[in-house]
Scaffold this active site. Structure first.
Site, PDB file in Angstrom:
ATOM      1  N   GLU A  43      39.960  34.280  39.292  1.00 61.81           N
ATOM      2  CA  GLU A  43      39.970  33.417  38.105  1.00 61.81           C
ATOM      3  C   GLU A  43      40.600  34.096  36.883  1.00 61.81           C
ATOM      4  OE1 GLU A  43      39.343  30.141  37.590  1.00 61.81           O
ATOM      5  OE2 GLU A  43      39.307  30.087  39.769  1.00 61.81           O
ATOM      6  N   GLN A  45      47.835  48.888  29.524  1.00 63.49           N
ATOM      7  CA  GLN A  45      49.031  48.259  30.095  1.00 63.49           C
ATOM      8  C   GLN A  45      49.570  47.173  29.150  1.00 63.49           C
ATOM      9  OE1 GLN A  45      49.617  46.910  34.357  1.00 63.49           O
ATOM     10  NE2 GLN A  45      48.861  45.000  33.487  1.00 63.49           N
ATOM     11  N   LEU A  96      44.576  36.999  44.084  1.00 60.47           N
ATOM     12  CA  LEU A  96      44.320  36.312  42.815  1.00 60.47           C
ATOM     13  C   LEU A  96      42.862  35.882  42.687  1.00 60.47           C
ATOM     14  CD1 LEU A  96      47.519  34.051  42.576  1.00 60.47           C
ATOM     15  CD2 LEU A  96      47.186  36.397  41.763  1.00 60.47           C
ATOM     16  N   HIS A 101      43.325  35.952  36.931  1.00 58.14           N
ATOM     17  CA  HIS A 101      44.762  35.634  37.043  1.00 58.14           C
ATOM     18  C   HIS A 101      45.012  34.168  36.678  1.00 58.14           C
ATOM     19  CE1 HIS A 101      44.452  38.986  40.171  1.00 58.14           C
ATOM     20  NE2 HIS A 101      45.369  39.455  39.354  1.00 58.14           N
TER      21      HIS A 101
HETATM   22  P1  AMP Z   1      46.933  42.730  38.761  1.00 58.50           P
HETATM   23  O1  AMP Z   1      47.194  41.714  39.812  1.00 58.50           O
HETATM   24  O2  AMP Z   1      45.620  43.421  38.888  1.00 58.50           O
HETATM   25  O3  AMP Z   1      48.100  43.664  38.539  1.00 58.50           O
HETATM   26  O4  AMP Z   1      46.797  41.922  37.399  1.00 58.50           O
HETATM   27  C1  AMP Z   1      47.772  40.999  37.006  1.00 58.50           C
HETATM   28  C2  AMP Z   1      47.465  40.523  35.618  1.00 58.50           C
HETATM   29  O5  AMP Z   1      46.183  39.883  35.611  1.00 58.50           O
HETATM   30  C3  AMP Z   1      47.390  41.625  34.566  1.00 58.50           C
HETATM   31  O6  AMP Z   1      48.010  41.176  33.361  1.00 58.50           O
HETATM   32  C4  AMP Z   1      45.923  41.825  34.391  1.00 58.50           C
HETATM   33  O7  AMP Z   1      45.556  42.348  33.125  1.00 58.50           O
HETATM   34  C5  AMP Z   1      45.419  40.405  34.543  1.00 58.50           C
HETATM   35  N1  AMP Z   1      43.998  40.383  34.872  1.00 58.50           N
HETATM   36  C6  AMP Z   1      43.379  41.039  35.893  1.00 58.50           C
HETATM   37  N2  AMP Z   1      42.046  40.843  35.843  1.00 58.50           N
HETATM   38  C7  AMP Z   1      41.816  40.046  34.768  1.00 58.50           C
HETATM   39  C8  AMP Z   1      40.634  39.496  34.166  1.00 58.50           C
HETATM   40  N3  AMP Z   1      39.429  39.729  34.665  1.00 58.50           N
HETATM   41  N4  AMP Z   1      40.772  38.720  33.056  1.00 58.50           N
HETATM   42  C9  AMP Z   1      42.010  38.487  32.535  1.00 58.50           C
HETATM   43  N5  AMP Z   1      43.168  38.974  33.048  1.00 58.50           N
HETATM   44  C10 AMP Z   1      43.071  39.753  34.140  1.00 58.50           C
END
Ligand code: AMP
Length: 279
Positions: free
Chosen positions: A35, A154, A33, A37
């Site tokens: 910022e 996504q 995780l 997330h």
């Molecule tokens: P992940 O753990 O990469 O599968 O991401 C989990 C969630 O966090 C997904 O909905 C991503 O789009 C979101 N997420 C990842 N990076 C960011 C970011 N930089 N800003 C906002 N949301 C993010």
């Protein structure tokens, strides 16, 4: 902050909170995780909801040559971050809680999942995402789930999925969180060498310049061509830079085709980065 690791414990936990009248917000993640997330957690807390972060590195959304085994796993740090942000629970199921023995059901996708972009380079990715998201929604019976605009295709796929299958969970989109130099936060940024980290923000600056060129009347085709050259000249292997309709993700030819999103995916060194912005 409670840690739940079985479907049964999650369902008991959610039933008890719902009986207290709480609204449930699920934040699906693969851990490691950052910022970005935490912004999703805060979007849930802003609704005065009971916020559950799921952490599951979902094998079915990785292709055979992708980074499933090396994907960063940092549970203790993740727990500390969710606690500090004010999240209420973490759901971190073992694989058999999501894919029980004999599991053989997946969701067939059309619409935003089948218009190229990520799907062209990761052909089984969205089927894996849709399946795990449908499972997490069914298991948690969350009222809302937050998803980042960072993974824009996504976001459109899961929004369509939730609506088409009446999953009972409404999707809340959250804007992309960036470093001060514009690089979108990502769990995969830890893979970047110092030199690649210095080059990586080029993706965002090219997206901005391309969007500005289109806004000021340049044709989409020529702005995208120039942006693609700039990305390659900076040292990236470009998968795509494309302008698409912001919700259907259909190709667009001009500004009059509707709200437009620019989406990019490119490799720098061994790390594949994706990003997008609104035009
Ligand atoms: P992940 O753990 O990469 O599968 O991401 C989990 C969630 O966090 C997904 O909905 C991503 O789009 C979101 N997420 C990842 N990076 C960011 C970011 N930089 N800003 C906002 N949301 C993010």
């Amino acid at each position: 902050m409670i840690v739940l690791d079985t479907v049964n414990s999650l369902q008991e936990h959610v039933s008890a909170r719902k009986a207290e009248g709480k609204v449930i917000v699920l934040v699906p993640t693969m851990g490691a995780l950052h910022e970005g997330h935490i912004a999703l957690v805060k979007a849930g807390l802003a609704r005065d909801a009971h916020v559950i972060v799921s952490i599951f590195v979902n094998p079915t959304q990785f292709g055979p040559s992708e980074d499933l085994s090396s994907y960063p796993r940092t549970f203790e740090a993740d727990r500390t971050k969710v606690t500090a942000a004010g999240g209420h629970a973490i759901y971190c199921p073992a694989a058999d809680q999501i894919y029980p023995p004999g599991f053989c059901t997946t969701i067939r996708l059309e619409g935003p999942a089948s218009v190229g972009l990520e799907d062209k380079f990761r052909p089984t990715h969205f089927q894996g995402v849709a399946t795990v998201v449908a499972k997490l929604f069914a298991q948690s019976r969350a009222d809302f789930a937050t998803f980042g605009e960072k993974d824009y295709q996504q976001l459109q796929v899961v929004t369509r999925l939730a609506r088409d299958l009446d999953l009972g969970t409404q999707i809340i989109p959250v804007p992309t969180l960036r470093e001060s130099d514009g690089l979108a936060l990502s769990s995969r940024n830890v893979y970047l060498s110092a030199a690649d980290r210095a080059t990586a923000p080029t993706l965002h600056s090219v997206l901005q310049a391309t969007a500005e060129a289109i806004r000021s009347g340049r044709s989409i085709a020529s702005a995208v061509l120039e942006g693609s050259s700039a990305i390659k000249s900076a040292g990236f292997a470009l998968d795509y830079l494309e302008a698409r309709h912001a919700s259907s993700l259909d190709p667009v030819a001009s500004l009059s085709d509707g709200p437009i999103r620019l989406l990019v995916a490119a490799k720098i060194g061994k790390t594949r980065l994706i990003d997008n912005i609104a035009v």
